[in-house]
Scaffold this motif. Structure first.
Motif, short mmCIF file in Angstrom:
data_model
loop_
_atom_site.label_atom_id
_atom_site.label_comp_id
_atom_site.label_asym_id
_atom_site.label_seq_id
_atom_site.Cartn_x
_atom_site.Cartn_y
_atom_site.Cartn_z
N ALA A 1 27.46 95.86 77.05
CA ALA A 1 26.70 94.61 77.10
C ALA A 1 26.68 93.93 75.75
CB ALA A 1 25.28 94.89 77.58
N PHE B 1 29.85 89.08 70.31
CA PHE B 1 31.11 88.36 70.13
C PHE B 1 30.93 86.88 70.44
CE2 PHE B 1 35.06 87.01 72.30
CZ PHE B 1 35.91 87.04 71.23
N GLY B 2 30.36 86.62 71.62
CA GLY B 2 30.15 85.24 72.02
C GLY B 2 29.20 84.52 71.09
N LEU B 3 28.14 85.24 70.69
CA LEU B 3 27.14 84.64 69.81
C LEU B 3 27.76 84.24 68.48
CD1 LEU B 3 24.13 84.15 70.26
CD2 LEU B 3 23.68 86.12 68.82
N GLY C 1 27.65 89.39 78.42
CA GLY C 1 26.81 90.40 77.79
C GLY C 1 25.46 90.51 78.47
N LEU D 1 24.89 100.44 76.58
CA LEU D 1 24.52 99.27 75.79
C LEU D 1 25.74 98.60 75.17
CD1 LEU D 1 21.79 98.02 75.23
CD2 LEU D 1 21.77 99.16 73.03
N SER E 1 31.20 84.62 77.10
CA SER E 1 31.04 85.96 76.57
C SER E 1 29.57 86.35 76.48
CB SER E 1 31.69 86.00 75.19
OG SER E 1 32.19 87.24 74.92
N ILE E 2 28.75 85.40 76.05
CA ILE E 2 27.31 85.68 75.95
C ILE E 2 26.73 86.01 77.32
CG2 ILE E 2 25.08 84.65 75.43
CD1 ILE E 2 26.34 83.16 73.17
N PRO F 1 30.36 91.98 74.22
CA PRO F 1 30.61 90.57 74.54
C PRO F 1 29.51 89.65 74.05
CG PRO F 1 30.14 91.80 76.52
CD PRO F 1 30.29 92.79 75.43
N PHE F 2 28.27 90.15 74.08
CA PHE F 2 27.16 89.28 73.70
C PHE F 2 27.26 88.87 72.23
CE2 PHE F 2 22.86 88.53 72.16
CZ PHE F 2 22.46 87.54 73.05
N ILE G 1 41.63 85.63 73.75
CA ILE G 1 40.41 84.93 73.34
C ILE G 1 39.89 85.52 72.03
CG2 ILE G 1 38.01 84.61 73.98
CD1 ILE G 1 39.01 84.34 76.87
N TYR H 1 25.84 92.21 81.76
CA TYR H 1 26.07 93.66 81.64
C TYR H 1 24.79 94.40 81.33
CZ TYR H 1 31.11 93.49 81.99
OH TYR H 1 32.38 93.34 82.46
N LEU H 2 23.77 93.69 80.80
CA LEU H 2 22.48 94.35 80.57
C LEU H 2 21.78 94.66 81.89
CD1 LEU H 2 20.87 92.50 77.54
CD2 LEU H 2 21.61 94.86 77.65
N MET I 1 22.33 103.50 81.09
CA MET I 1 22.64 102.19 80.57
C MET I 1 23.68 102.30 79.46
SD MET I 1 19.56 99.65 79.95
CE MET I 1 19.95 98.20 79.03
N ALA J 1 39.14 83.61 68.63
CA ALA J 1 37.84 83.70 67.96
C ALA J 1 38.00 84.12 66.51
CB ALA J 1 36.95 84.70 68.69
N ILE K 1 33.95 79.27 75.85
CA ILE K 1 34.43 80.65 75.95
C ILE K 1 33.40 81.60 75.36
CG2 ILE K 1 36.17 82.26 75.10
CD1 ILE K 1 38.23 80.09 75.42
N GLY K 2 32.82 81.19 74.22
CA GLY K 2 31.77 82.01 73.62
C GLY K 2 30.58 82.16 74.55
N LEU K 3 30.22 81.06 75.20
CA LEU K 3 29.12 81.10 76.17
C LEU K 3 29.43 82.07 77.29
CD1 LEU K 3 28.09 77.41 76.72
CD2 LEU K 3 26.63 79.30 76.06
N ILE L 1 30.91 83.51 67.87
CA ILE L 1 31.77 82.33 68.05
C ILE L 1 30.92 81.07 68.09
CG2 ILE L 1 33.46 81.21 69.52
CD1 ILE L 1 34.11 83.80 70.75
N VAL L 2 29.88 81.12 68.94
CA VAL L 2 29.09 79.91 69.16
C VAL L 2 28.38 79.51 67.87
CG1 VAL L 2 27.08 79.03 70.36
CG2 VAL L 2 28.82 80.26 71.62
N MET M 1 36.21 76.53 72.73
CA MET M 1 35.81 77.86 72.25
C MET M 1 34.33 78.10 72.44
SD MET M 1 38.12 79.83 71.62
CE MET M 1 37.37 81.24 70.82
N VAL M 2 33.50 77.04 72.35
CA VAL M 2 32.07 77.25 72.60
C VAL M 2 31.85 77.68 74.04
CG1 VAL M 2 29.90 76.03 72.91
CG2 VAL M 2 31.09 75.87 70.78
N LEU N 1 43.91 88.65 78.71
CA LEU N 1 43.30 87.37 78.38
C LEU N 1 42.18 87.56 77.36
CD1 LEU N 1 42.92 84.37 78.96
CD2 LEU N 1 41.43 84.97 80.82
#
Lengths: 297, 364
Positions: free
Chosen positions: B325, B331-333, A108, B322, A104-105, B328-329, B274, A111-112, B320, B278, A100-102, B335-336, A97-98, B270
């Protein structure tokens, strides 16, 4: 007949890219037993860094290709250092999951940048007309990509067979306690494995970007498609990754060349790897060249 | 029986039955009943806009799904990266009925509880079939097997014309005793349906772990060889865990299909699998109340991110986007960060808060 050979050629090209992409996954799995679900994103970042250096910073592509490999090497190393090192010894679901989270990060972050939404293509630096040989043609970009792939995979194999660091990495993948007792830094090896996976990912990204153009969706889809490849080859075998990559590339190209359009089927090239994956998992889960370590329940 | 039924302090058990009660003290039962009553009556007193009601409904559907995922991943320890596909099976079961019978056929409008159940059974059957590799595989290999099921499912739906090639298949409005559920009541109606399902399955799951079938799941997770020695069949237990989780996912998918008045592949990709994973992790794997915290936390986070990017979008060049971007950012953060600093999830915070208030003002 030339249609057949054309498909063989494009299958080999796709397959060698799969092999290079799968190499990174195998490197990480081999040393640290972590399945990296963020590999597609690392490939994409490698490709985008190459593009940014080549086009925006106007560096010759040969240099920028190497530079992006170095940058991604450092990036992947720091990813391991910051996120993964704390999780050594945690249950496998946490580690998966880490990553997967990475993924996702990194999604993101990409996408910026303009790369997330727009398509780019590399400037052509090779002769645009393909090499034709009795009806079978291969473009210069593909040929150079395959040659670079062969060299890189050869280099990695040599590194693991002969160099001291490579041998210590193999030692860690065999037995972590024994390697610690002879003075190998196991976390250091994990970091190095990630860094080298990043390096190979950047190379793969650069080559894919040159062949198919830069599209984030296609690039990070590679991170999922490599799973059938590494499972077929065996999760911890570099040779397996190469062989399985080429097999998978050929299967995909043959499926889209011969099955699609007949019997009302379409897009079989996308799904066939996963069906093969399931079959492999059921009959031979350790793959073609993997170590037999699957526990039977 | 302890002397005081209201306080946790000084309570002790003399039989196993007493220890296994759902509510240890009467206070627990009282608070829980009040909480349930509040959940059921708040929509009457506060009128919520349709947008927010949809968010609440989404949370509840996700709760049903995560409850199922928690069974297979949290309690039985089998990683499933294909949960959205099981939901999709449920949703597409409803969609198939709608496709064959027409989207406002009497079976869909009047017998929808039966259809939800059938969708659950379809999910359970698919779950059992997909769980078959778990007879031989563990951990990562099983995760990849479920991942490939997810990919094959997506391809099949996009390919088959019967399923409209992934385009939305509409499902008609349902009929309740008061007549057809109209546009204004739609989200509130499905809020109640989802709530009833959650309460029902919440009790089923919590009671499941008082039976041998539930304990077998945990035993196989913790040590499958020991479980084997105790006379459980680890392989069948795993398949049965997948079937259970598939059932809940199918039900969740069916409710999702009715809620959105249609089923389309874009809700079962998918990415959604995920997201459910999460949610389960943020809530707390292997805990029942984690299945409620996780979806709420992630959905509310999404909502806030969207609000923020809408707000920040005013100050940025319009080209842009936002939100694409930031979503997911963050969301991932999340989780981690949870995995690194609170691997036991929000359920652990809840546990700490509960044990603190229970003995207050005493520290022990």
């Amino acid at each position: 007949m030339s249609y057949f050979f054309q498909i063989v050629i494009s299958g080999m090209v796709v397959g060698s890219i799969y092999a290079l992409a799968a190499l990174g996954l195998v490197l990480i799995y081999k040393s640290s037993r972590v399945a990296n679900f963020a590999h597609g994103q690392i490939i994409a970042s490698g490709a985008f860094i190459t593009y940014a250096l080549t086009v925006w910073a106007a560096i010759p592509i040969y240099i920028s290709f190497v530079m992006s490999m170095v940058i991604t090497f450092l990036l992947a190393w720091s990813v391991e250092r910051i996120f993964l090192r704390r999780l050594i010894g945690e249950p496998i679901i946490s580690v998966i999951m880490v990553t997967i989270g990475l993924a996702s990060i990194i999604d993101g972050l990409i996408y910026l940048t303009p790369f997330g939404t727009k398509n780019f293509s590399f400037p052509t630096f090779l002769p645009p007309e393909p090499i034709a040989f009795s009806g079978v043609s291969i473009s210069w970009t593909q040929l150079v990509g395959v040659i670079i792939t062969i060299f890189l995979i050869g280099g990695f194999s040599w590194f693991f067979k002969k160099s001291t660091i490579g041998i210590s990495m193999r030692a860690v993948s065999d037995d972590q306690f024994a390697s610690m007792s002879v003075g190998i830094s196991v976390p250091g090896v994990f970091g190095l494995a990630w860094a080298m996976a990043g390096l190979s990912a950047a190379a793969a990204g650069g080559i894919i970007g040159n062949i198919t153009g830069l599209n984030f969706d296609t690039l990070h889809a590679f991170g999922i498609v490599v799973f059938p490849v590494v499972i077929l080859g065996g999760l911890d075998s570099i040779l397996g990754a190469v062989v399985a990559g080429i097999i998978m590339g050929l299967i995909q190209q043959f499926a889209s060349g011969y099955i699609d359009g007949n019997w009302g089927l379409s897009g079989t090239g996308e799904v066939l790897p996963y069906i093969i994956l399931l079959i492999i998992l059921l009959i031979k889960p350790h793959g073609l060249f993997g170590i037999h370590e699957i526990e039977r329940v | 029986m302890a002397a005081n039924r209201w306080l946790a302090t000084g309570n002790f058990f003399t039989t196993y039955q007493e220890e296994q009660r759902t509510f240890i003290t009467s206070l627990d039962r009282l608070i829980f009943s009040l909480f349930l009553i509040v959940l059921f009556i708040w929509p009457i007193f506060f009128s919520v806009s349709r947008t927010y009601m949809l968010v609440v409904d989404n949370i509840l559907v996700a709760v049903i799904a995560v409850l199922g995922l928690n069974l297979v991943t949290g309690f039985a320890g089998l990683i499933s990266i294909g949960h959205a596909a099981f939901m999709g099976v449920g949703a597409y079961t409803i969609a198939s009925f709608s496709r064959i019978l027409g989207d406002s056929h009497i079976i869909i409008t009047h017998f929808w509880p039966l259809l939800i159940f059938i969708a659950g059974v379809a999910g359970a059957i698919t779950g059992a079939i997909v769980g078959l590799p778990s007879l031989r595989l563990k951990h990562l290999y099983l995760a990849i097997a479920t991942l490939s099921f997810q990919m094959i499912f997506e391809w099949a739906i996009k390919f088959l014309t019967f399923f409209n090639q992934g385009q939305t298949i509409s499902v008609g409005r349902v009929v309740w005793f008061t007549g057809e559920v109209g546009r204004n009541d739609h989200y509130i109606f499905w809020y109640y349906v989802a709530l009833v399902i959650i309460v029902l399955f919440g009790f089923v799951v919590s009671n499941l772990f008082k039976t041998r079938y539930g304990r077998a799941l945990v035993a196989v997770r913790d040590n499958d060889r020991a479980a084997d020695a105790m006379g459980m069949h680890p392989g069948f237990t795993k398949v049965y865990a997948f079937a259970l989780s598939g059932f809940l996912a199918g039900v969740a998918g069916a409710v999702h299909a009715f809620l959105y008045k249609g089923a389309g592949i874009e809700s079962f990709t998918l990415h959604h699998s995920i997201t459910y994973l999460a949610m389960a992790i943020v809530g707390g794997l292997g805990t029942l109340n984690g299945s409620f915290w996780g979806p709420a936390a992630i959905e509310i986070l999404n909502l806030q991110v969207e609000k923020f990017s809408e707000y920040a979008g005013n100050y940025l060049p319009s080209a842009m986007n936002l939100a694409t971007a930031l979503r997911p950012f963050t969301f991932g953060l999340v989780i981690v960060l949870f995995l690194m600093f609170e691997p036991r999830g929000i359920a652990n915070w809840w546990r700490i808060a509960k044990s603190y208030t229970k003995t207050w003002p005493f520290r022990y």
